[in-house]
Design a protein around this motif. Structure first.
Motif, short mmCIF file in Angstrom:
data_model
loop_
_atom_site.label_atom_id
_atom_site.label_comp_id
_atom_site.label_asym_id
_atom_site.label_seq_id
_atom_site.Cartn_x
_atom_site.Cartn_y
_atom_site.Cartn_z
N VAL A 56 0.84 -1.20 0.00
CA VAL A 56 0.00 0.00 0.00
C VAL A 56 0.88 1.25 0.00
O VAL A 56 0.61 2.22 -0.73
N ALA A 57 1.93 1.24 0.82
CA ALA A 57 2.85 2.39 0.85
C ALA A 57 3.51 2.59 -0.51
O ALA A 57 3.69 3.73 -0.97
N TRP A 58 3.86 1.50 -1.17
CA TRP A 58 4.52 1.58 -2.48
C TRP A 58 3.62 2.27 -3.51
O TRP A 58 4.07 3.14 -4.26
N ILE A 59 2.34 1.90 -3.54
CA ILE A 59 1.43 2.52 -4.50
C ILE A 59 1.22 3.99 -4.16
O ILE A 59 1.07 4.83 -5.07
N HIS A 60 1.21 4.33 -2.88
CA HIS A 60 1.13 5.75 -2.51
C HIS A 60 2.38 6.50 -2.99
O HIS A 60 2.29 7.67 -3.40
N ILE A 61 3.52 5.85 -2.93
CA ILE A 61 4.76 6.47 -3.44
C ILE A 61 4.64 6.70 -4.94
O ILE A 61 5.05 7.75 -5.46
N LYS A 62 4.08 5.72 -5.66
CA LYS A 62 3.87 5.90 -7.10
C LYS A 62 2.98 7.11 -7.36
O LYS A 62 3.24 7.91 -8.27
N ALA A 63 1.91 7.22 -6.57
CA ALA A 63 1.01 8.36 -6.74
C ALA A 63 1.74 9.68 -6.49
O ALA A 63 1.55 10.67 -7.22
N LEU A 64 2.57 9.72 -5.45
CA LEU A 64 3.35 10.92 -5.16
C LEU A 64 4.31 11.26 -6.29
O LEU A 64 4.49 12.44 -6.64
N ARG A 65 4.91 10.24 -6.88
CA ARG A 65 5.84 10.49 -7.98
C ARG A 65 5.11 11.10 -9.18
O ARG A 65 5.62 12.02 -9.84
N VAL A 66 3.91 10.57 -9.45
CA VAL A 66 3.12 11.13 -10.55
C VAL A 66 2.79 12.60 -10.26
O VAL A 66 2.92 13.47 -11.15
N PHE A 67 2.40 12.88 -9.03
CA PHE A 67 2.04 14.26 -8.67
C PHE A 67 3.25 15.19 -8.83
O PHE A 67 3.16 16.23 -9.49
N VAL A 68 4.38 14.81 -8.23
CA VAL A 68 5.57 15.67 -8.26
C VAL A 68 6.05 15.88 -9.69
O VAL A 68 6.33 17.01 -10.11
N GLU A 69 6.16 14.80 -10.46
CA GLU A 69 6.66 14.92 -11.83
C GLU A 69 5.69 15.70 -12.70
O GLU A 69 6.11 16.42 -13.61
N SER A 70 4.39 15.56 -12.45
CA SER A 70 3.40 16.30 -13.24
C SER A 70 3.52 17.79 -12.99
O SER A 70 3.44 18.60 -13.93
N VAL A 71 3.70 18.19 -11.73
CA VAL A 71 3.86 19.61 -11.40
C VAL A 71 5.15 20.14 -12.02
O VAL A 71 5.17 21.25 -12.59
N LEU A 72 6.23 19.37 -11.91
CA LEU A 72 7.51 19.83 -12.46
C LEU A 72 7.44 19.94 -13.98
O LEU A 72 8.04 20.84 -14.57
N ARG A 73 6.69 19.05 -14.63
CA ARG A 73 6.65 19.07 -16.09
C ARG A 73 5.60 20.03 -16.62
O ARG A 73 5.84 20.76 -17.60
N TYR A 74 4.42 20.04 -16.02
CA TYR A 74 3.31 20.82 -16.57
C TYR A 74 3.14 22.18 -15.90
O TYR A 74 2.38 23.02 -16.38
N GLY A 75 3.81 22.39 -14.76
CA GLY A 75 3.80 23.68 -14.12
C GLY A 75 2.60 23.92 -13.22
O GLY A 75 1.77 23.05 -12.99
N LEU A 76 2.54 25.15 -12.72
CA LEU A 76 1.47 25.57 -11.81
C LEU A 76 0.48 26.46 -12.57
O LEU A 76 0.87 27.12 -13.55
N PRO A 77 -0.77 26.54 -12.13
CA PRO A 77 -1.34 25.78 -11.00
C PRO A 77 -1.48 24.30 -11.32
O PRO A 77 -1.48 23.91 -12.48
N VAL A 78 -1.61 23.51 -10.27
CA VAL A 78 -1.70 22.06 -10.44
C VAL A 78 -2.97 21.71 -11.22
O VAL A 78 -4.08 22.05 -10.82
N ASN A 79 -2.77 21.08 -12.37
CA ASN A 79 -3.92 20.66 -13.18
C ASN A 79 -3.48 19.54 -14.12
O ASN A 79 -2.88 19.80 -15.18
N PHE A 80 -3.72 18.33 -13.73
CA PHE A 80 -3.36 17.19 -14.57
C PHE A 80 -4.32 16.04 -14.29
O PHE A 80 -5.02 16.02 -13.28
N GLN A 81 -4.34 15.07 -15.19
CA GLN A 81 -5.15 13.87 -15.02
C GLN A 81 -4.25 12.65 -15.10
O GLN A 81 -3.51 12.47 -16.08
N ALA A 82 -4.28 11.82 -14.04
CA ALA A 82 -3.50 10.58 -14.03
C ALA A 82 -4.38 9.43 -14.50
O ALA A 82 -5.57 9.36 -14.17
N VAL A 83 -3.78 8.53 -15.27
CA VAL A 83 -4.51 7.37 -15.81
C VAL A 83 -3.67 6.13 -15.62
O VAL A 83 -2.44 6.14 -15.80
N LEU A 84 -4.32 5.04 -15.24
CA LEU A 84 -3.67 3.74 -15.07
C LEU A 84 -4.02 2.87 -16.27
O LEU A 84 -5.20 2.65 -16.56
#
Length: 427
Positions: A337-365
């Motif tokens: 469970v912790a590992w999948i939360h880490i994956k979610a955090l990585r998606v959030f951080v990388e999305s903000v770094l790549r797409y910028g602010l304000p935070v606005n992205f859609q994650a898909v599995l």
């Protein structure tokens, strides 16, 4: 397949339409099963802090995956006699791993999204570090106990020339506490049984007539007793060797035999009670020492159990989970469970770094339907989202275009945020 792709794209109208095109193409071509991956809004902090978190999360991701693979392997080792049931014991919050990932929801109680990101990451890191520390100590204790049991088991394996005899012989087989007489144990090849019975009394002086008895045998020969006077032991051994009969050096010590049996029973009981009762280290015919097992059948006393019989009876009692397996199941779930939360955090951080602010992205599995479809799926995604990085995309379409310091191929080019997730933990 147990493989997943976790991607994100900006949440504006153009990119949401791109996501819809992706879903349409992958569905019609039967390339993947796609679901939205919900990630909460976190406190972003500074971009500098996000860059640092990106590196830290990358390392934590690798550590978490390694940890859960080690835990999965530990479950395999503990359930050595029930390997077919391993997968059903590797669950996350009580459900199979695929279901947990495809229905992922952020655990707000355990990892509050209102906290600074660095605090959330620190909580996850400390949790996984504690699990790893406990795993090391628990598996080390289990391995030590298992090794001790296996060493004791080795003494009960092999043929009559090498194995222990304490679980074969009994007090009634010997003349004890005699100043003049002694009982020897002699290994006789099966083809020589008749010769032994015909000649053993004449191999030396002072052999007690009709004192031989076959008490056990294996595939190669039998173990016979013979009683004689102590002063002719050496002479008897020499004559026995000349006739290809082997005298086993054995002294019947009731206290030592009792101590050995009690030690075996205690260790087996420890393994059953503390760990997993279906792990049978002493079971005759088990696979642990399959190539070295030789069946030894005690004879001459119908009330005497075969070697290991009492242990087998004990092993069949109270089968079920022990604390180690229970701990592994609970903490495997926690770590996964912790590992999948880490994956979610990585998606959030990388999305903000790549797409910028304000935070606005859609994650898909995405779950690719088959291995052979992954190349085509990659091409579809790169085509749909090429507008996110037109320069890099152009370099792939025109091999003559070279960008200083940038090397890309179809294998590593992602104009979108991408992370790989493999649930094949036992592969």
């Amino acid at each position: 397949m147990s493989e997943f792709w976790l991607i994100s794209a900006p949440g504006d109208k153009e990119n949401l339409q791109a996501l819809e095109r992706m879903n349409t193409v992958t569905s019609k071509s039967n390339l993947s099963y796609n679901t939205k991956f919900a990630i909460p809004d976190f406190k972003v902090g500074t971009l500098d802090s996000l860059v640092g978190l990106s590196d830290e999360l990358g390392k934590l991701d690798t550590f978490a995956e390694s940890l859960i693979k080690r835990m999965a392997q530990s479950v395999v080792e503990v359930m050595e006699d029930s390997k077919g049931k391993v997968q059903e014991n590797l669950l996350a919050n009580g459900v199979d791993l695929t279901s947990f990932v495809t229905h992922f929801e952020w655990d707000m109680a355990k990892y509050p999204a209102k906290q600074p990101l660095v605090n959330v990451v620190d909580t996850l890191a400390k949790q996984l570090a504690q699990i790893e520390s406990d795993l090391k100590s628990r598996t080390a204790a289990y391995s030590a106990l298992k090794a001790t049991l296996e060493n004791l088991e080795k003494k009960s394996t092999g043929n009559l020339f090498t194995r222990t005899l304490s679980d074969i012989v009994s007090k009634e087989d010997f003349v004890l506490d005699s100043e003049y007489l002694v009982t020897l144990l002699v290994i006789v090849p099966k083809p020589s049984y008749a010769q032994w019975r015909k000649t053993y009394e004449s191999l030396s002086d002072m052999v007690v007539p009709r004192s031989t008895k076959l008490i056990a045998e294996d595939n190669e020969g039998g173990l016979f007793t013979v009683t004689l006077f102590r002063k002719v032991i050496d002479d008897f051994k020499i004559k026995a060797k000349e006739n290809k009969f082997t005298v086993r050096e054995f002294f019947y010590d009731e206290k030592e035999i009792k101590r050995e049996r009690e030690e075996m029973t205690r260790l087996l009981s420890d393994k059953k009670q503390q760990y997993q009762t279906s792990c049978v280290a002493l079971k005759k015919g088990s696979s642990t020492f399959r190539d070295h097992k030789v069946k030894v059948t005690p004879l001459g006393n119908p009330d005497r159990p075969a070697a290991g019989q009492t242990d087998r009876e004990r092993e069949s009692e109270g089968e079920g989970e022990g604390p180690l397996l229970r701990w592994l199941k609970v903490n495997f779930s926690e770590a996964f469970v912790a590992w999948i939360h880490i994956k979610a955090l990585r998606v959030f951080v990388e999305s903000v770094l790549r797409y910028g602010l304000p935070v606005n992205f859609q994650a898909v599995l995405l779950q690719p339907h088959k291995k052979s479809a992954t190349k085509r799926l990659r091409e579809v995604l790169n085509s749909v989202f090429r507008h996110l990085d037109e320069v890099a995309a152009a370099s792939l379409l025109d091999a003559s275009v070279e960008i200083p310091g940038l090397q890309l191929s179809n294998q590593d080019y992602f104009p979108y945020v991408y992370f790989h997730l493999d649930l094949g933990l036992l592969d």
